[in-house]
Design a protein around this motif. Structure first.
Motif, short mmCIF file in Angstrom:
data_model
loop_
_atom_site.label_atom_id
_atom_site.label_comp_id
_atom_site.label_asym_id
_atom_site.label_seq_id
_atom_site.Cartn_x
_atom_site.Cartn_y
_atom_site.Cartn_z
N ALA A 179 20.08 -29.65 23.17
CA ALA A 179 19.90 -28.26 23.56
C ALA A 179 18.87 -27.64 22.64
O ALA A 179 18.80 -27.96 21.45
N VAL A 180 18.06 -26.75 23.21
CA VAL A 180 17.07 -26.03 22.43
C VAL A 180 17.44 -24.55 22.51
O VAL A 180 17.57 -24.00 23.61
N THR A 181 17.63 -23.92 21.37
CA THR A 181 18.06 -22.51 21.35
C THR A 181 17.04 -21.67 20.60
O THR A 181 16.37 -22.15 19.68
N ALA A 182 16.96 -20.40 21.02
CA ALA A 182 16.06 -19.46 20.37
C ALA A 182 16.84 -18.25 19.91
O ALA A 182 17.61 -17.67 20.68
N GLY A 183 16.66 -17.89 18.66
CA GLY A 183 17.31 -16.71 18.10
C GLY A 183 16.40 -16.03 17.13
O GLY A 183 15.87 -16.68 16.22
N GLY A 184 16.18 -14.73 17.31
CA GLY A 184 15.19 -14.06 16.48
C GLY A 184 13.83 -14.66 16.75
O GLY A 184 13.40 -14.80 17.89
N GLY A 185 13.14 -15.07 15.72
CA GLY A 185 11.84 -15.70 15.90
C GLY A 185 11.87 -17.19 15.69
O GLY A 185 10.82 -17.82 15.56
N THR A 186 13.08 -17.81 15.65
CA THR A 186 13.17 -19.25 15.38
C THR A 186 13.71 -20.01 16.58
O THR A 186 14.40 -19.46 17.43
N VAL A 187 13.37 -21.31 16.61
CA VAL A 187 13.82 -22.21 17.67
C VAL A 187 14.46 -23.42 17.00
O VAL A 187 13.90 -23.99 16.05
N THR A 211 6.05 -14.32 15.89
CA THR A 211 6.18 -13.16 15.00
C THR A 211 7.12 -12.11 15.55
O THR A 211 7.29 -11.04 14.96
N SER A 212 7.73 -12.39 16.70
CA SER A 212 8.72 -11.47 17.27
C SER A 212 9.80 -12.28 17.95
O SER A 212 9.76 -13.53 17.96
N ILE A 213 10.77 -11.59 18.54
CA ILE A 213 11.94 -12.25 19.13
C ILE A 213 11.52 -13.21 20.25
O ILE A 213 10.70 -12.87 21.11
N VAL A 214 12.09 -14.41 20.24
CA VAL A 214 11.87 -15.38 21.31
C VAL A 214 12.88 -15.10 22.42
O VAL A 214 14.08 -15.25 22.23
N GLU A 215 12.37 -14.65 23.58
CA GLU A 215 13.22 -14.21 24.68
C GLU A 215 13.60 -15.33 25.63
O GLU A 215 14.60 -15.24 26.33
N ALA A 216 12.75 -16.38 25.72
CA ALA A 216 12.96 -17.39 26.76
C ALA A 216 12.53 -18.76 26.27
O ALA A 216 11.62 -18.89 25.46
N VAL A 217 13.21 -19.77 26.82
CA VAL A 217 12.95 -21.17 26.47
C VAL A 217 13.03 -22.01 27.74
O VAL A 217 13.89 -21.79 28.59
N ALA A 218 12.13 -22.99 27.88
CA ALA A 218 12.21 -23.96 28.97
C ALA A 218 11.77 -25.32 28.43
O ALA A 218 10.99 -25.40 27.47
N THR A 219 12.26 -26.38 29.04
CA THR A 219 11.88 -27.72 28.62
C THR A 219 11.15 -28.43 29.76
O THR A 219 11.34 -28.12 30.93
N THR A 229 26.23 -23.27 14.77
CA THR A 229 25.76 -22.03 14.14
C THR A 229 24.69 -22.35 13.12
O THR A 229 24.83 -23.26 12.31
N SER A 230 23.61 -21.61 13.18
CA SER A 230 22.58 -21.64 12.13
C SER A 230 21.64 -20.47 12.31
O SER A 230 21.02 -20.02 11.35
N HIS A 231 21.57 -19.96 13.54
CA HIS A 231 20.75 -18.77 13.76
C HIS A 231 21.36 -17.59 13.02
O HIS A 231 22.57 -17.41 13.01
N THR A 232 20.50 -16.79 12.44
CA THR A 232 20.98 -15.62 11.70
C THR A 232 20.91 -14.35 12.54
O THR A 232 21.22 -13.27 12.06
N SER A 233 20.50 -14.49 13.80
CA SER A 233 20.46 -13.34 14.71
C SER A 233 20.96 -13.81 16.07
O SER A 233 21.29 -14.98 16.27
N ILE A 234 21.00 -12.91 17.03
CA ILE A 234 21.52 -13.23 18.37
C ILE A 234 20.70 -14.34 19.01
O ILE A 234 19.47 -14.33 18.97
N VAL A 235 21.39 -15.30 19.61
CA VAL A 235 20.72 -16.39 20.33
C VAL A 235 20.39 -15.87 21.73
O VAL A 235 21.28 -15.56 22.52
N GLU A 236 19.11 -15.77 22.04
CA GLU A 236 18.66 -15.14 23.27
C GLU A 236 18.48 -16.12 24.42
O GLU A 236 18.51 -15.73 25.59
N ALA A 237 18.23 -17.41 24.11
CA ALA A 237 17.87 -18.35 25.18
C ALA A 237 18.31 -19.76 24.82
O ALA A 237 18.43 -20.11 23.64
N VAL A 238 18.55 -20.57 25.86
CA VAL A 238 18.92 -21.97 25.66
C VAL A 238 18.39 -22.80 26.83
O VAL A 238 18.31 -22.32 27.96
N ALA A 239 17.98 -24.03 26.52
CA ALA A 239 17.56 -24.99 27.54
C ALA A 239 18.02 -26.37 27.08
O ALA A 239 18.34 -26.57 25.91
#
Length: 578
Positions: free
Chosen positions: A148-156, A175-183, A127-137
Motif C-alpha cells: 500500500a502507498v499512503t500519503a499524509g501531509g507532504g510525505t509518501v 511542499t504542500s499536502i499530498v491529496e491523491a495517490v495512484a499506482t 502508523t508513521s505519518h505525523t498528520s492525517i493520511v489523505e490518500a491510499v493506493a
C-alpha cells in the motif's frame, strides 16, 4: 465491471448514498444504496474470490464506518466495519497471497487492513505519518509483495501488506499536502506511484516504488491544486495519469515523458474531487470524473479528450427537511427545505415533478419545514432558517410566494417547526431554536404569541404538537440536553418535569393517539433507541426500542400504531402496547 460484462462507475455522496452507473449508457443501475449515516468520503472496487464484484465505501466524521456492497444486487455484504475516530479519508483494495481480497483504509494518522470476506481487521495498525493520511493506493512489487502507498501531509510511505511494516524511506519533496495517490506500471515494467499535491498550481510527481526515488521532473499546469488522480494505459500502450483539479479541469499526462497529452478537458463548473479510469468493451479507455460543486458525474474519452454522453445527475444538495400538503386542486405535494441551496421547493407527488420556481429568501440553509392550512383556506409552508439567518418564513403553496415579512426572534438557527390550531381556532407555528427557546407564532398576523419558552439547557432539536385527552394543546420538544419536555401552548407553561432516559441527543419527536385513546410521543435519539411516552402522565411506556440511530419519526395520520423511522435507513414498525 459487473459479472454480465457491463462496465460501471460507483459514486458516493455527502448525503450518505452510493450509486452505480452503467458507463455504456450513462444511466443509473438500481436504486441508491443506503446505510452510511454520514457522507461517503472514499470508495474502491474489487472482486471477491467467488467472482462477485464489490464496492468498499467509507464514511467520514465521528462514527465512521466501512461497508462492502454487492454491485450485482445492490445490497450490503456483512456488517459495517468501524472506522477510526475522525473518519476514513481513503480506501483501496488489493488481493493478498492466498486470494484474500482486502481493503486498505486510511484515516487520521493510521492505516488499517480489512478482510472483505469476513469484515474483520487484519494485522496491526500501521502508523508513521505525523498528520492525517489523505490518500491510499495499492500495487504489487516485482518480487510479488503486495504493498500500500499512503500519503499524509507532504510525505509518501510504502507498506508491506503481508507484514504491516513500512518499506524503504519516506518519499518527501512535495511542499504542500499530498491529496491523491495512484499506482501504475510503466511500459518498461517498473511499478510507480503518482502523487498529487494541493496548494498553488499543485504538482504531480512520479516515484519508482522499488527504490522510492523520483522519476523525472514535477509536472504542473492546474491553476489551483490537484484534488484527484488515477492511472490508465491507453490503447497505444502509453501509461498516463488523469488528474482532476480544484480549477474544474481534467488533465492527462504521459508518465514516461512527464508531458501533458492534449489540452485540458473542461466541462465541470466546480472542483473535480474524484477520478477513476476504465476500459469499455469496445476498447476505449475512459475517465470518470465527479464534481462536488456541479453535482455531476462525467465520462471522457481519453484518446480524444471529449465527453461521452450527457452528464449523469442524481445526487443533489442535501435536503434538510420535508413536509406534505394538499393543494386546493387536490394535488398532493411535498415541500422540501434545502439545507445546502437555501431554497424551498414544491413537488407534485403524482408526477414527481417540481411545481413552480424554487422559493428563495432565506440567507442560510433552510433547516425545517411544516405545512398547514390557514383559516382562509390557503395551504402554506412554514420554514426555519439556519444559523446567521434565524428567521421564520411563511409561503403560499398555491402561488409559491412569501406571505408577510419574515418573523424574527430566535438568536440562532431555527432547527424545528411544527404547526397546530389552538382551541381558540388560531393557526400557529411552534419553532425551536439553537438558542434553546421555543416560540409560538400567529400565522395569520405574522406576530409572536406570548414570551419565548425556556427550560432546555442546550439547542432544541425537534418539536411536535398534540392535543391531550382533556383538550389542552401541547408542544413536545427534544434537545441535545437529552431531555423531552411538554408545554401547554395556551399558557406557555411546562406540564410536568422533563422526561429523561435517553443517553444521547434526542433528534426526533412525533406524536400519536393510540387506539385506546392515549396521546403519546415517540422520541428517537443518537443513543440508537426509540422511546414512547404517555403525555398525560409524562411516563415511559414499555421498554426502549433499540436498533436505529434516529433522525426523523412520523406517525401517518397521527392515529394508529404504524410508525415510520428514518436514520440509518427507513423502517416501518407496528406498535403493540399494553
Amino acid at each position: 465491471m459487473l459479472q454480465d460484462g457491463r462496465p460501471v462507475a460507483v459514486t458516493g455522496d455527502f448525503d450518505g448514498t452510493v450509486r452505480v452507473w452503467d458507463l455504456t449508457t450513462g444511466t443509473p443501475i438500481g436504486e441508491p444504496m443506503t446505510g452510511h449515516t454520514s457522507g461517503v468520503t472514499a470508495m474502491a472496487t474489487a472482486a471477491l474470490p467467488d467472482g462477485r464484484p464489490v464496492a468498499v465505501t467509507a464514511s467520514g466524521g465521528f462514527g465512521s464506518t466501512v461497508q462492502v456492497w454487492d454491485l450485482t444486487t445492490g445490497t450490503p455484504i456483512g456488517e459495517p466495519m468501524t472506522g477510526p475516530i475522525g473518519g476514513v479519508q481513503a480506501v483501496a483494495a488489493a488481493t493478498l497471497p492466498g486470494r484474500r481480497t482486502i481493503a486498505v483504509t486510511a484515516g487520521g494518522g493510521t492505516v488499517q487492513v480489512w478482510d472483505l470476506a469476513t469484515s474483520t481487521s487484519i494485522g496491526k495498525l500501521m502508523t508513521s505519518h505525523t498528520s492525517i493520511v489523505e490518500a491510499v493506493a495499492t500495487a504489487t512489487l516485482p518480487d510479488g509483495r503486495p504493498v500500500a502507498v499512503t500519503a499524509g501531509g507532504g510525505t509518501v510511505q510504502v507498506w508491506d501488506l503481508t507484514t504491516s511494516t513500512s518499506i524503504g524511506k519516506l518519499m518527501t519533496s512535495h511542499t504542500s499536502i499530498v491529496e491523491a495517490v495512484a499506482t501504475a506500471t510503466l511500459p518498461d515494467g517498473r511499478p510507480v506511484v503518482v502523487t498529487a499535491s494541493s496548494r498553488g498550481g499543485g504538482t504531480l510527481r512520479v516515484w519508482d516504488l522499488t527504490t522510492s526515488t523520483p522519476i523525472g521532473e514535477p509536472m504542473t499546469s492546474h491553476t489551483s491544486g490537484v484534488a484527484a488522480v488515477a492511472a490508465a494505459t491507453l490503447p497505444d500502450g502509453r501509461t498516463v495519469a488523469v488528474v482532476g483539479g480544484f480549477d474544474g479541469t481534467v488533465r492527462v499526462w504521459d508518465l514516461t515523458t512527464s508531458t501533458p497529452i492534449g489540452e485540458p478537458i473542461t466541462g465541470h463548473t466546480s472542483s473535480v474531487l474524484a477520478v477513476a479510469t476504465v476500459t469499455l468493451p469496445g476498447g476505449r479507455t475512459v475517465a470518470v470524473t465527479a464534481s462536488v460543486g456541479d453535482r455531476t458525474v462525467r465520462i471522457w474519452d481519453l484518446d480524444t479528450g471529449t465527453p461521452i454522453g450527457e452528464p449523469m445527475t442524481g445526487h443533489t444538495r442535501y435536503v434538510r427537511a420535508v413536509a406534505a400538503a394538499t393543494l386546493p386542486d387536490g394535488r398532493p405535494v411535498a415541500v422540501t427545505a434545502g439545507g445546502g441551496d437555501r431554497t424551498v421547493r414544491i413537488w407534485d407527488l403524482d408526477t414527481g415533478t417540481p411545481i413552480g420556481e424554487p422559493m428563495t429568501g432565506h440567507t442560510r440553509g433552510v433547516e425545517a419545514v411544516a405545512t398547514v392550512t390557514l383559516p382562509d383556506g390557503r395551504p402554506v409552508a412554514v420554514t426555519g432558517g439556519g444559523d446567521y439567518d434565524g428567521t421564520v418564513r411563511v409561503w403560499d403553496l398555491t402561488t409559491s410566494t412569501p406571505i408577510g415579512e419574515p418573523m424574527t426572534g430566535h438568536s440562532g438557527g431555527v432547527l424545528a417547526v411544527a404547526t397546530v390550531t389552538l382551541p381558540d381556532r388560531r393557526t400557529v407555528a411552534v419553532t425551536a431554536g439553537h438558542d434553546g427557546t421555543i416560540r409560538v407564532w400567529n400565522l395569520s398576523a405574522g406576530t409572536p404569541i406570548g414570551p419565548p419558552m425556556t427550560g432546555h439547557t442546550r439547542g432544541v432539536t425537534a418539536v411536535a404538537t398534540a392535543t391531550l385527552p382533556d383538550g389542552r394543546t401541547v408542544a413536545v420538544t427534544s434537545s441535545s440536553d437529552r431531555t423531552v419536555r411538554i408545554r401547554d401552548l395556551t399558557t406557555s407553561t411546562p406540564i410536568s418535569e422533563p422526561m429523561t432516559g435517553h443517553t444521547g441527543t434526542v433528534e426526533a419527536v412525533a406524536t400519536a393517539t393510540l387506539p385506546d385513546g392515549r396521546t403519546v410521543a415517540l422520541t428517537g435519539s443518537s443513543d440508537r433507541t426509540v422511546r414512547i411516552w404517555d403525555l398525560t402522565t409524562s411516563s415511559p411506556i414499555g421498554e426502549p426500542m433499540v436498533g436505529l440511530s434516529i433522525r426523523a419519526l412520523d406517525v401517518p395520520q397521527q392515529r394508529g400504531s404504524l410508525v415510520v423511522f428514518a436514520g440509518d435507513g427507513i423502517a416501518v414498525a407496528k406498535l403493540y402496547i399494553n
